[in-house]
Write a protein that holds these residues in place. Structure first.
Motif, short mmCIF file in Angstrom:
data_model
loop_
_atom_site.label_atom_id
_atom_site.label_comp_id
_atom_site.label_asym_id
_atom_site.label_seq_id
_atom_site.Cartn_x
_atom_site.Cartn_y
_atom_site.Cartn_z
N TYR A 1 0.82 -1.21 0.00
CA TYR A 1 0.00 0.00 0.00
C TYR A 1 0.86 1.26 0.00
CZ TYR A 1 -3.04 3.74 1.45
OH TYR A 1 -3.70 4.93 1.51
N LEU B 1 2.82 1.77 -3.24
CA LEU B 1 2.00 2.20 -4.37
C LEU B 1 1.46 3.61 -4.18
CD1 LEU B 1 0.06 -1.05 -5.35
CD2 LEU B 1 1.93 0.07 -6.58
N LYS B 2 1.29 4.00 -2.93
CA LYS B 2 0.82 5.35 -2.69
C LYS B 2 1.88 6.36 -3.16
CE LYS B 2 -1.90 7.97 0.49
NZ LYS B 2 -1.68 8.79 1.68
N PRO C 1 2.22 5.86 -7.74
CA PRO C 1 0.89 5.52 -8.26
C PRO C 1 0.90 4.99 -9.69
CG PRO C 1 1.14 7.89 -7.97
CD PRO C 1 2.34 7.28 -7.39
N GLN D 1 0.04 1.41 -9.89
CA GLN D 1 -1.26 1.03 -9.34
C GLN D 1 -2.13 0.50 -10.49
OE1 GLN D 1 -2.27 2.64 -5.85
NE2 GLN D 1 -3.47 0.76 -5.93
N LYS E 1 -5.60 -0.08 -3.26
CA LYS E 1 -5.98 1.12 -2.53
C LYS E 1 -6.73 0.80 -1.25
CE LYS E 1 -6.50 3.89 -6.73
NZ LYS E 1 -7.50 4.44 -7.64
#
Lengths: 215, 406
Positions: free
Chosen positions: B228, B231-232, B235, B238, B244
């Motif tokens: 998480y 990937l935040k 992005p 993603q 998410k």
């Protein structure tokens, strides 16, 4: 136990190697004796002794004689019990990143359900003076997680583990959450190998008593 | 997600093992004869995707995370408040309050991004994702079954512990359902009712259920939160919106782990002797090694979301180990560089083993070729096991507590 032992080993072996093999060192690794039933556990669990009731804690006390109704209303004090876990600031605010996640999760939940906030982070709390046995084991500056929900504090003790748990009473929330000013600074970790960056310094500010509306 | 109690099979929701060891782990060799069904329909429409898919084939293709069962009578004894009058219930009561709060009640709501993202995925990436969803769903569902049954069985002897199990099975069912809906984005669905009946169950005594499930939940948390947060910040990788949801999702996993902490603290005989230390180290090592070997065979997935597989795994192992040191009485010294060197050697040997499986040799020759590799792997494992461990444990139980500065 033997049966499940060989199951474990066999399965791991099978998983990794695809070979019906039992390691020759099995006996070294896996003592096959049963636990002695005589070896029971210590009855005293430190850290939970302060705990009395699992249910919530609000104790409102009318402190004054009720002869004059207006005066009564004004001077009625609400003595509440506050529960806390405490440890050094680096542990609480810098190292334990899941702690930040839990607090924000709880805050989100309170907002979603319109619940008034009942937990705070207090940096160098004044109430620690009441707990000499706690403070002598504490690195400073210290940070306490304080709540009127004692049951939750018991949960947070379970989660954080390396914290000390106590409770106290206070006449007002200002008194309960008073703190001594201190500047926090955390050294950067020697090597940061996570594929993401640390949570930002100061994430805790939304949980300080001064930032919450009621205080 | 009691599902992936390593040792045996996958460790965490993504890492999945090779159903038939020795041959290719690549999805391309597998036939996705997933049964089509929809949980919303009253009629179970079980149509195999591939028409040839008979029962046997289905079993094989679904052979991913295992299902677990335990000695329910012993569980009843352990948490019977009549028998164990001193059972410390305060932590269970506190946990029950947390689980009742149900932080993620409204979290798992899908949107149209899912289908759109799935439609964009093609080729190998699509297959990797299907495999990931399928195994994760099975893993969560397996946790659901175990917790549900424990909730049912402990109702009379310890209603509080029983209710927590039931609430955890609620979480697992929710997770499994969410993943299964993800599969529907790829026009697939797992028939969970069929799985329940068709899968084999692996037996673990309660003590081992505690060790394995604790690790499984905590490592699950660390994998999810790591993905998480990565990937935040990145992005671009993603590629499917399910990630998410991981931040809130993995808080469930972490809480489940806390519950197993409390279960073990209530039964300190599982934590406080030399055997407990040996078992703790064994379970940690098994879980970490299994994950490392599995993930190193599935680098496509991790690279697909922008992670370096080995770095990701080492981060997860180190963090899980630090967490586990709050409860297990001993843990391996995974931060010693020698530990990673051993893991890397195991990966190499394992790759050689897999290569043997892929040759055209007759089975006898294959097995002969495997012998030296197996012994090499075994000795690496043993050497890792015998590395000097770290004394650890909850401060409520550990001997070193009086010296600790908080």
């Amino acid at each position: 136990m033997l049966a499940s032992t060989s199951l474990n080993v066999g399965s791991l072996g099978g998983l990794v190697l695809n070979a019906p093999t039992h390691y020759s060192h099995k006996s070294l690794l896996f003592p096959a004796t049963k636990s002695l039933p005589l070896l029971t556990f210590p009855t005293k669990l430190s850290g939970t002794t302060a705990w009395k009731s699992a249910t919530s804690v609000k104790t409102a006390v009318a402190a004054v004689d009720s002869s004059d109704p207006t005066e009564k209303e004004q001077e009625q004090t609400e003595k509440k019990r506050y529960y806390f876990v405490v440890a050094n600031a680096k542990f609480m605010l810098d190292e334990e990143e899941h702690f930040k996640e839990l607090l924000f999760e709880r805050l989100r939940n309170y907002e979603e359900r319109n619940i008034e906030q009942d937990f705070w982070l207090v940096i160098e709390p004044k109430f620690l003076d009441k707990f000499p046995n706690t403070t002598k084991r504490l690195k400073r500056p210290a940070v306490a997680l304080v709540s009127t929900n004692g049951t939750w504090i018991t949960y947070m003790k379970l989660r954080l583990d390396r914290v000390l748990q106590e409770s106290y009473e206070a006449d007002s929330i200002e008194e309960a959450l008073a703190s001594n000013p201190v500047d926090l600074a955390f050294e950067k970790p020697e090597k940061w190998t996570a594929p993401y960056s640390k949570y930002e310094f100061g994430w805790w500010e939304s949980f300080l008593p001064s930032k919450t509306s009621k205080v | 997600m009691a599902a992936e109690m390593a040792l045996v099979k996958p460790i965490s929701k993504f890492s999945s093992t090779i159903p038939r060891i020795g041959n290719s782990r690549l999805p391309c060799t597998r036939i996705f004869s997933i049964k089509m069904s929809s949980t919303t329909q009253s009629q179970p429409a079980t149509v195999a995707k591939k028409k040839k898919g008979g029962k046997k084939e289905i079993n094989e293709s679904l052979l991913t995370p295992r299902f677990y069962t335990t000695d329910f009578d012993e569980m009843e004894q352990l948490f019977n408040t009549e028998i164990n009058k001193n059972l410390n219930m305060a932590e269970f009561e506190a946990l029950l309050q947390e689980f009742k709060t149900d932080f993620n009640q409204t979290h798992f709501v899908r949107n149209k991004e899912f289908k759109e993202a799935a439609d964009k995925m093609e080729g190998p990436l699509r297959q990797i994702f299907v495999e990931f969803l399928e195994r994760s769903c099975t893993a969560e569902f397996s946790g659901f079954l175990l917790y549900k049954e424990l909730g049912r069985r402990l109702k009379k002897t310890n209603p509080i512990v029983a209710e927590i199990f039931s609430l955890m099975s609620r979480d697992e069912a929710r997770h499994a359902g969410f993943l299964n809906k993800g599969l529907s984005d790829f026009n697939l669905a797992l028939d969970l009712g069929f799985l329940t009946k068709a899968r084999k169950y692996t037996f673990f005594k309660p003590k081992f259920i505690f060790y394995a499930t604790y690790l499984s939940e905590k490592i699950g948390y660390w994998r999810y939160i790591t993905i998480y947060r990565h990937l935040k910040e990145n992005p671009d990788y993603q590629c499917y919106p399910i990630f998410k949801y991981f931040e809130n999702w993995c808080q469930d996993e972490n809480r489940h782990g806390d519950f197993f902490s409390a279960l073990m603290k209530a039964q300190p005989q599982f934590l406080n002797d030399w055997k407990a230390k040996l078992w703790s180290r064994f379970f940690c090592l098994s879980v970490y090694v299994t994950m490392y070997l599995n993930d190193c065979q599935r680098t496509d997935f991790y690279e697909g979301i922008g992670l370096n597989t080995k770095e990701f795994d080492m981060h997860v192992i180190i963090e899980t180990n630090r967490t586990t040191a709050r409860i297990f009485p001993a843990v391996p010294d995974v931060e010693n560089p020698e530990f990673k060197r051993k893991l890397d050697r195991m990966v190499e040997i394992n790759q050689q083993l897999l290569a043997v499986g892929q040759t055209q040799d007759i089975p006898l020759v294959k097995n002969l070729k495997r012998i030296p590799l197996i012994s090499a792997l075994a000795s690496e494992l043993l050497a890792a096991y015998l590395m000097k461990p770290i004394e650890s444990g909850s401060v409520d139980l550990a001997e070193f507590e009086p010296q600790l500065v908080y």
